[in-house]
Enzyme design. Structure first.
Site, PDB file in Angstrom:
ATOM      1  N   LYS A 150     -12.199  -1.847   2.106  1.00  0.00           N
ATOM      2  CA  LYS A 150     -11.587  -0.946   1.120  1.00  0.00           C
ATOM      3  C   LYS A 150     -12.447  -0.972  -0.153  1.00  0.00           C
ATOM      4  O   LYS A 150     -13.482  -0.324  -0.194  1.00  0.00           O
ATOM      5  CB  LYS A 150     -10.133  -1.333   0.904  1.00  0.00           C
ATOM      6  CG  LYS A 150      -9.324  -1.266   2.216  1.00  0.00           C
ATOM      7  CD  LYS A 150      -7.854  -1.492   2.007  1.00  0.00           C
ATOM      8  CE  LYS A 150      -7.093  -1.762   3.283  1.00  0.00           C
ATOM      9  NZ  LYS A 150      -7.085  -0.692   4.277  1.00  0.00           N
TER      10      LYS A 150
ATOM     11  N   HIS B 272      -5.392  -4.613  -0.510  1.00  0.00           N
ATOM     12  CA  HIS B 272      -5.441  -3.534  -1.506  1.00  0.00           C
ATOM     13  C   HIS B 272      -5.617  -4.042  -2.937  1.00  0.00           C
ATOM     14  O   HIS B 272      -5.790  -3.243  -3.853  1.00  0.00           O
ATOM     15  CB  HIS B 272      -4.175  -2.673  -1.420  1.00  0.00           C
ATOM     16  CG  HIS B 272      -4.097  -1.915  -0.138  1.00  0.00           C
ATOM     17  ND1 HIS B 272      -4.668  -0.677   0.040  1.00  0.00           N
ATOM     18  CD2 HIS B 272      -3.560  -2.256   1.062  1.00  0.00           C
ATOM     19  CE1 HIS B 272      -4.478  -0.274   1.278  1.00  0.00           C
ATOM     20  NE2 HIS B 272      -3.807  -1.215   1.925  1.00  0.00           N
TER      21      HIS B 272
ATOM     22  N   SER C 183       0.797  -1.225   0.000  1.00  0.00           N
ATOM     23  CA  SER C 183       0.000   0.000   0.000  1.00  0.00           C
ATOM     24  C   SER C 183       0.826   1.271   0.000  1.00  0.00           C
ATOM     25  O   SER C 183       0.299   2.346  -0.266  1.00  0.00           O
ATOM     26  CB  SER C 183      -0.935  -0.007   1.206  1.00  0.00           C
ATOM     27  OG  SER C 183      -0.174   0.010   2.390  1.00  0.00           O
TER      28      SER C 183
HETATM   29  N1  PMP Z   1      -3.956  -5.852   5.656  1.00  0.00           N
HETATM   30  C1  PMP Z   1      -3.501  -4.848   4.895  1.00  0.00           C
HETATM   31  C2  PMP Z   1      -2.448  -5.136   3.873  1.00  0.00           C
HETATM   32  C3  PMP Z   1      -4.015  -3.551   5.052  1.00  0.00           C
HETATM   33  O1  PMP Z   1      -3.559  -2.543   4.309  1.00  0.00           O
HETATM   34  C4  PMP Z   1      -5.021  -3.330   6.027  1.00  0.00           C
HETATM   35  C5  PMP Z   1      -5.681  -1.964   6.224  1.00  0.00           C
HETATM   36  N2  PMP Z   1      -4.884  -0.883   6.280  1.00  0.00           N
HETATM   37  C6  PMP Z   1      -5.454  -4.396   6.785  1.00  0.00           C
HETATM   38  C7  PMP Z   1      -4.918  -5.648   6.573  1.00  0.00           C
HETATM   39  C8  PMP Z   1      -6.501  -4.205   7.840  1.00  0.00           C
HETATM   40  O2  PMP Z   1      -7.758  -4.225   7.276  1.00  0.00           O
HETATM   41  P1  PMP Z   1      -9.004  -3.611   8.053  1.00  0.00           P
HETATM   42  O3  PMP Z   1      -8.968  -2.152   7.844  1.00  0.00           O
HETATM   43  O4  PMP Z   1     -10.177  -4.289   7.443  1.00  0.00           O
HETATM   44  O5  PMP Z   1      -8.828  -3.991   9.486  1.00  0.00           O
END
Ligand code: PMP
Length: 399
Positions: A247, A217, A189
């Site tokens: 997302k 992502h 990300s």
């Molecule tokens: N894994 C990754 C790679 C993420 O970027 C994120 C969110 N930033 C998450 C897990 C966590 O997901 P959530 O927002 O649904 O808790």
């Protein structure tokens, strides 16, 4: 004064808060007076939003809202219990079978968030007699999930397949571990680059590794929306396909898609599934609606790529360093932390909301402003953002 007046706590808090604030590292949280769409309102000012994970704009889609309201009317606002007592409503089962169809796996399990999905899934399978090979840029929830399970964590250099292979070989030949897992984000990300899954699968096959891909992502974006495993035609070669429902899907929650046996096991050993109340019925129904929309029509997926490519080309031709992005996530790498923060601040003053990301989230000296165009941005909004980037970029002598 509020609280027990415990001296060690108040000393800890005041020392650390003062330190963070004086180093400019205390993150001030902005409060939106609007939905998290392409234009957001903060402090009564409308801003072009380039910081949302609402990649497909589905978080404000009327079809999802209706599904959420209908389910709430039928089942109530809360599920009332954890999944394994009597908090499994039919909307949860329907969501899980829809995810499995979406991901092309035998089965799936939904968690309350992507974060606790990683906490639960890794620790359900791995323990102190095992080892985990983890990309150095993996998400915090993977790092915490690895810590929780007590396995030996061996970090490999970001997407460096020689380093991964060498470390996998050493781990395997040491005969020290019962199981060895390789874990990677599907799409990273901070840079928008895609994991090298074909090579990772090859190395996994050579050294008998369990494969775990967190595609938070990628889902809804890569592989015609089905994610990075599908993008490479490797869905059946990845043991754990992790995703978030917060997302591109536009709601909240997380999931693992995989074999029937794996999901059966997670339903009895994935601790957040057992000990934390289920997703709300409304969220579960809205997620199902969202995935069904995605499976039927690739308009939104094509649109996020079209907008991503447009912004990327625009930033590149203005002279910004956009790193090695391969997805709509496009960083503008500035380098110096102070200048990065100033750049983001000036963008905001001019009308663009694009957050600065600095150490420790990214390595020192690689501060950046990260841009997340979505399917809902219009060309006019993107052109507006590019004009502001040009103005502020020149003013700060970045371009
Ligand atoms: N894994 C990754 C790679 C993420 O970027 C994120 C969110 N930033 C998450 C897990 C966590 O997901 P959530 O927002 O649904 O808790």
């Amino acid at each position: 004064m509020y609280g027990s007046e415990n001296k060690s706590l108040s000393k800890f808090l005041s020392k650390n808060l003062t330190e963070l604030k004086s180093n400019g590292l205390y993150n001030k949280i902005d409060s939106l007076q609007s939905s998290n769409g392409p234009i957001i309102k903060i402090n009564d000012k409308n801003l072009i939003n380039l910081s949302s994970n609402n990649y497909l704009g589905l978080a404000t889609d009327d079809r999802l809202k209706k599904a959420e309201i209908d389910a709430t009317n039928k089942y109530g606002t809360g599920a009332g219990a954890v999944r394994t007592i009597n908090g499994t409503l039919e909307v949860h089962d329907i969501l899980e079978s829809t995810i499995a169809k979406f991901k092309g796996t035998e089965s799936a399990i939904a968690f309350q968030s992507g974060f606790n999905c990683n906490m639960g899934a890794i620790s359900a399978v791995m323990d102190k007699n095992d080892a985990i090979l983890s990309d150095e840029l993996n998400h915090a929830s993977i790092i915490d999930g690895c810590r929780l399970c007590g396995s030996k964590v061996i970090r490999y250099k970001h997407s460096d397949m020689n380093d991964l292979k060498e470390k996998a070989k050493l781990a395997k030949e040491s005969n020290q571990y019962n199981k060895i897992m390789v874990i990677t984000d599907g799409v990273f990300s901070m840079d928008g680059d895609i994991a090298k899954l074909p090579e990772i699968v090859e190395i996994a096959q050579e050294f008998d590794l369990i494969t775990y891909v967190d595609d938070a992502h990628g889902s809804g974006v890569t592989g015609n929306g089905a994610g990075t495993c599908k993008h490479f035609g490797l869905s059946d070669k990845i043991d754990f396909q992790i995703g978030t429902l917060s997302k591109a899907i536009g709601v909240v929650g997380g999931y693992v898609a995989g074999s029937k046996d794996l999901i059966d096991w997670l339903k009895v050993r994935g601790r957040p599934f057992l000990f934390s109340t289920s997703l709300t019925p409304g969220s579960a129904a809205a997620c199902t609606k969202s995935i069904n929309i995605l499976m039927k029509n690739d308009y939104l997926v094509n649109k996020v790529w079209e907008n991503g490519n447009y912004l990327k080309e625009g930033l590149k031709s203005l002279g910004f360093n956009i790193g090695k992005s391969e997805t709509p996530i496009t960083p503008c790498i500035i380098g110096d932390e102070t200048k990065t923060q100033l750049f983001s601040k000036r963008l905001l003053e001019e009308g663009v909301y694009a957050k600065s990301i600095v150490f420790p989230t990214v390595p020192k000296g690689s501060g950046r402003v990260r841009n997340m165009p979505t399917a809902s941005h219009t060309k006019e909004m993107l052109d507006g953002a590019l004009a502001i980037y040009e103005k502020v970029g020149k003013e700060l002598e970045i371009i």
